[in-house]
Scaffold this motif. Structure first.
Motif, PDB file in Angstrom:
ATOM      1  N   ARG A   1       9.099   6.793 -10.765  1.00 25.56           N
ATOM      2  CA  ARG A   1       8.729   7.138  -9.534  1.00 25.56           C
ATOM      3  C   ARG A   1       9.756   6.350  -8.541  1.00 25.56           C
ATOM      4  O   ARG A   1      10.297   6.864  -7.620  1.00 25.56           O
TER       5      ARG A   1
ATOM      6  N   TRP B   1       0.146  -7.687  -7.837  1.00 24.44           N
ATOM      7  CA  TRP B   1       1.044  -6.449  -8.233  1.00 24.44           C
ATOM      8  C   TRP B   1       1.401  -6.565  -9.820  1.00 24.44           C
ATOM      9  O   TRP B   1       1.481  -7.658 -10.278  1.00 24.44           O
TER      10      TRP B   1
ATOM     11  N   GLY C   1      -1.714  -4.819  -0.032  1.00 23.83           N
ATOM     12  CA  GLY C   1      -3.123  -4.485  -0.923  1.00 23.83           C
ATOM     13  C   GLY C   1      -3.696  -5.625  -1.547  1.00 23.83           C
ATOM     14  O   GLY C   1      -2.938  -6.645  -1.578  1.00 23.83           O
TER      15      GLY C   1
ATOM     16  N   ILE D   1       0.926  -1.217  -0.152  1.00 23.23           N
ATOM     17  CA  ILE D   1       0.068  -0.039  -0.053  1.00 23.23           C
ATOM     18  C   ILE D   1       0.828   1.121   0.019  1.00 23.23           C
ATOM     19  O   ILE D   1       1.685   1.511   0.684  1.00 23.23           O
ATOM     20  N   ASP D   2       0.429   2.112  -0.801  1.00 22.56           N
ATOM     21  CA  ASP D   2       1.009   3.318  -0.932  1.00 22.56           C
ATOM     22  C   ASP D   2       2.585   3.417  -1.383  1.00 22.56           C
ATOM     23  O   ASP D   2       3.394   4.162  -1.187  1.00 22.56           O
ATOM     24  N   GLN D   3       3.059   2.226  -2.277  1.00 20.43           N
ATOM     25  CA  GLN D   3       4.408   1.986  -2.644  1.00 20.43           C
ATOM     26  C   GLN D   3       4.418   1.542  -4.041  1.00 20.43           C
ATOM     27  O   GLN D   3       3.339   0.871  -4.398  1.00 20.43           O
ATOM     28  N   GLU D   4       5.580   1.700  -4.889  1.00 18.01           N
ATOM     29  CA  GLU D   4       5.539   1.082  -6.000  1.00 18.01           C
ATOM     30  C   GLU D   4       5.931  -0.397  -6.202  1.00 18.01           C
ATOM     31  O   GLU D   4       5.862  -0.972  -7.337  1.00 18.01           O
TER      32      GLU D   4
ATOM     33  N   ARG E   1      -0.099  -4.251   5.337  1.00 14.51           N
ATOM     34  CA  ARG E   1       0.405  -3.344   4.423  1.00 14.51           C
ATOM     35  C   ARG E   1       0.506  -3.734   3.116  1.00 14.51           C
ATOM     36  O   ARG E   1       0.501  -3.034   2.144  1.00 14.51           O
TER      37      ARG E   1
END
Length: 140
Positions: A127, A115, A111, A41-44, A109
């Protein structure tokens, strides 16, 4: 001790893996059965955890030099543990390798869903490399 490393996220990109390890290694497509890969979550980048009946497609880097492992451990940080696994190469060989598994205490953590490596290449890699600028200096 295996000298191979199974990668399933940002390190599938040869340029990132080479920068982190300060070396270039041969690689082959491979898969790891009994695991799933989910976005963090909130990462690449993704995290991978054991999951019966699932499999993760990735890249197996062959014969890493001893100097690569401390750099990889530092790059992966506290979210992952390095574990020995059996990986199936695209040509049917079963090889022992190290991989980085997301720590069980941190799975909240992760999602939902799988991926997406193609999405990472299209929009997340730039990013990611900007955020982790300097990973090529690990261990220096």
């Amino acid at each position: 001790m295996p000298a191979h490393c199974f990668t399933y996220g940002s390190l599938m990109c040869e340029d990132i893996m080479s920068a982190v390890c300060a070396a270039r290694m041969a690689s082959v497509p491979a898969r790891l059965d009994g695991y799933r890969r989910s976005p963090v979550i909130d990462q690449e980048y993704p995290g991978m955890v054991p999951a019966r009946g699932n499999r993760v497609e990735g890249v197996l880097y062959l014969d890493l030099p001893d100097t690569a492992w401390p750099r990889l451990d530092a790059f992966e940080g506290d979210e992952y543990s390095r574990e020995e696994v059996g990986v199936l190469t695209a040509d049917g060989r079963l090889l022992t390798a190290w991989t980085y598994v997301f720590k069980p205490a941190l799975t909240a953590r992760l999602g939902a869903g799988e991926w997406d490596f193609q999405r990472f290449l299209a929009s997340g890699k730039a990013r990611f490399t900007a955020l982790y600028l300097g990973f090529d200096k690990l261990g220096d």
